[in-house]
Design an enzyme around this catalytic site. Structure first.
Site, mmCIF file in Angstrom:
data_model
loop_
_atom_site.group_PDB
_atom_site.id
_atom_site.type_symbol
_atom_site.label_atom_id
_atom_site.label_comp_id
_atom_site.label_asym_id
_atom_site.label_seq_id
_atom_site.Cartn_x
_atom_site.Cartn_y
_atom_site.Cartn_z
ATOM 1 N N ASP A 1 -42.146 42.979 51.183
ATOM 2 C CA ASP A 1 -40.867 43.053 50.460
ATOM 3 C C ASP A 1 -40.102 41.758 50.924
ATOM 4 O O ASP A 1 -40.507 40.548 51.105
ATOM 5 C CB ASP A 1 -40.189 44.284 50.518
ATOM 6 C CG ASP A 1 -39.247 44.512 49.405
ATOM 7 O OD1 ASP A 1 -39.527 45.089 48.176
ATOM 8 O OD2 ASP A 1 -37.888 44.312 49.636
ATOM 9 N N HIS B 1 -46.674 49.244 48.379
ATOM 10 C CA HIS B 1 -45.591 48.221 48.696
ATOM 11 C C HIS B 1 -45.106 48.474 50.011
ATOM 12 O O HIS B 1 -44.545 47.403 50.904
ATOM 13 C CB HIS B 1 -44.658 48.452 47.644
ATOM 14 C CG HIS B 1 -43.663 47.274 47.687
ATOM 15 N ND1 HIS B 1 -44.037 45.853 47.529
ATOM 16 C CD2 HIS B 1 -42.235 47.226 47.817
ATOM 17 C CE1 HIS B 1 -42.836 45.161 47.570
ATOM 18 N NE2 HIS B 1 -41.812 45.772 47.738
ATOM 19 N N TYR C 1 -29.841 39.938 46.924
ATOM 20 C CA TYR C 1 -30.492 39.500 45.490
ATOM 21 C C TYR C 1 -29.583 38.601 44.979
ATOM 22 O O TYR C 1 -30.134 37.640 44.243
ATOM 23 C CB TYR C 1 -30.566 40.715 44.770
ATOM 24 C CG TYR C 1 -31.729 41.760 45.092
ATOM 25 C CD1 TYR C 1 -33.168 41.612 44.575
ATOM 26 C CD2 TYR C 1 -31.639 42.702 45.905
ATOM 27 C CE1 TYR C 1 -34.212 42.412 44.716
ATOM 28 C CE2 TYR C 1 -32.592 43.583 46.242
ATOM 29 C CZ TYR C 1 -33.863 43.374 45.712
ATOM 30 O OH TYR C 1 -34.931 44.153 45.944
#
Length: 401
Positions: A189, A379, A327
């Site tokens: 990630d 993931h 982000y």
């Protein structure tokens, strides 16, 4: 969990011991807020196409308030050596477990979002004490597991600028200040993006990286997939499948667009624990489906308590918004080639956002030392399939020690 405390031999690092204990008032407030949840209307469909299903979130909330015990997670965290060190003006929290095997390879393990150190704790014994888990002393690692700035126990940045390259620089400096002259790095990630940035920095001590979310997509193909443009006609079946998986991921990352554009708007994540839980459950559909099966009583590596350990850590440290800002800070492509020349090991798990084709991987990483496709896992493989993940880390660094 096996391992020993302390810094590397000869270290001059200024690491300070750290422990965490939530107050009873804080835990009581959490339970009260869960019980006072104002629930939305149920979805109008029979599937999860509108997001986290109310029945699933209600099951999680019921367990959270009646059966879940944060003190167990807290005890596991405090049972391993935790430290804080100031790096580039920020107090970084990290777990540092040294193997009993003196020739162990130092390894920094980088987590992602919406995960934390919780995601990585299952691999500590497997990697630091391999002789107890089917390996040999030659497989041993000294582990350093940092919390990213604004995540969990690390400090929250109070000014902009903490993007993946800057975090990578701090991680390389952390290893140097711990006294390590040679080390590897592994991540998934955000951690995958950060360990690539660590490699691009080319610090003298970093010998190679391992990733389960490699940046190998040719930039022109990544751009075409993200826009929905036609793809080249000469793609192999494996490459075309990867494009289909990427397109699916791009269609279902509304959370990332929101966090990348307006993270501060998500005030509800620090006001409602159930709101936080629903948001953290629903990242990409395949991961949500894994979480939902666990909540329904059919765990596949990640249990309901595992999920709540991670969400509760974010709640108790008030880090939902500070973590989300990564982000907003980021300008690094998620999946495309970045020019890493250092040694790279790649593990391809079938439920990852996309399965990296060998053809792209060999072109993206000219010094590819390991490539393997696994039978299961997704993931967050260190969390879901810790034994498989640990085997991959051992294999990835076997020729670099």
């Amino acid at each position: 969990m096996s391992g020993t405390a302390g810094l590397a031999s000869g270290s001059t690092g200024d690491a300070r011991p750290f422990t965490f204990m939530a107050s009873e008032d804080r835990l009581a407030d959490l339970r009260a807020r869960i019980e006072a949840t104002r629930w939305p209307d149920p979805e109008t469909v029979a599937d999860a196409s509108q997001g986290a299903q109310q029945a699933t979130v209600r099951k999680l909330a019921q367990h959270w308030v009646t059966a879940y015990d944060w003190r167990k997670a807290e005890a596991r965290i405090n049972a391993v050596p935790n430290f804080v060190m100031r790096l580039d003006g920020i107090d970084f929290h990290f777990i540092h477990v040294r193997s009993k095997h003196p020739d162990a390879l130092p390894l920094l393990v980088a987590h992602g979002w919406p995960a934390s150190i919780i995601e990585r704790m299952k691999i500590i014994g497997l990697l630091t004490d391999p002789t107890t888990h089917g390996g040999s002393a030659a497989d041993a690692f000294h582990l350093v597991i940092p919390s990213m700035p604004g995540y969990g126990f690390s400090a929250k940045p109070t000014s902009p600028g903490w993007n993946p390259p800057r975090i990578a620089g701090a991680y390389n400096e952390l290893m140097r200040r711990l006294g390590y002259m040679k080390w590897g790095a592994s991540g998934g990630d955000w951690g995958a993006i950060i360990v690539e940035q660590m490699a691009l920095g080319k610090p003298p001590g970093l010998i190679g990286i391992h990733t389960n979310m490699p940046g190998v997509v040719p930039p022109e193909i990544d751009a075409a997939v993200s826009r929905g443009d036609p793809l080249p006609a000469d793609l192999t079946d494996e490459e075309r499948q990867a494009c289909e998986e990427l397109a699916f991921a791009y269609r279902h990352i509304g959370y990332a667009q929101m966090l990348g554009d307006r993270p501060q708007t998500l005030t509800g994540l620090v006001d409602s624990p159930v709101g936080l839980a629903a948001f953290m459950l629903d990242n990409v559909p395949r991961l949500y489906e894994l979480f939902a099966r666990s909540i329904d009583g059919a765990p596949e590596g990640i249990t309901l308590d595992d999920i709540l350990d991670n969400i509760t850590l974010f709640w108790l440290t008030d880090t939902a918004i500070s973590a989300a800002r990564l982000y907003w800070e980021n300008r690094t492509p998620y999946f495309s080639v970045k020019g890493v020349e250092l040694a790279v090991a790649v593990s391809v798990f079938p439920e990852e956002l996309y399965q990296a084709p060998r053809s792209w991987t060999e072109k993206a990483y000219p010094n590819l030392v390991h490539y393997n496709r696994l039978p299961r896992g997704g993931h967050f493989p260190a969390w879901e399939q810790p034994a498989l993940y640990s085997q991959e880390v051992r294999a990835g660094f076997s020729t670099l020690r």
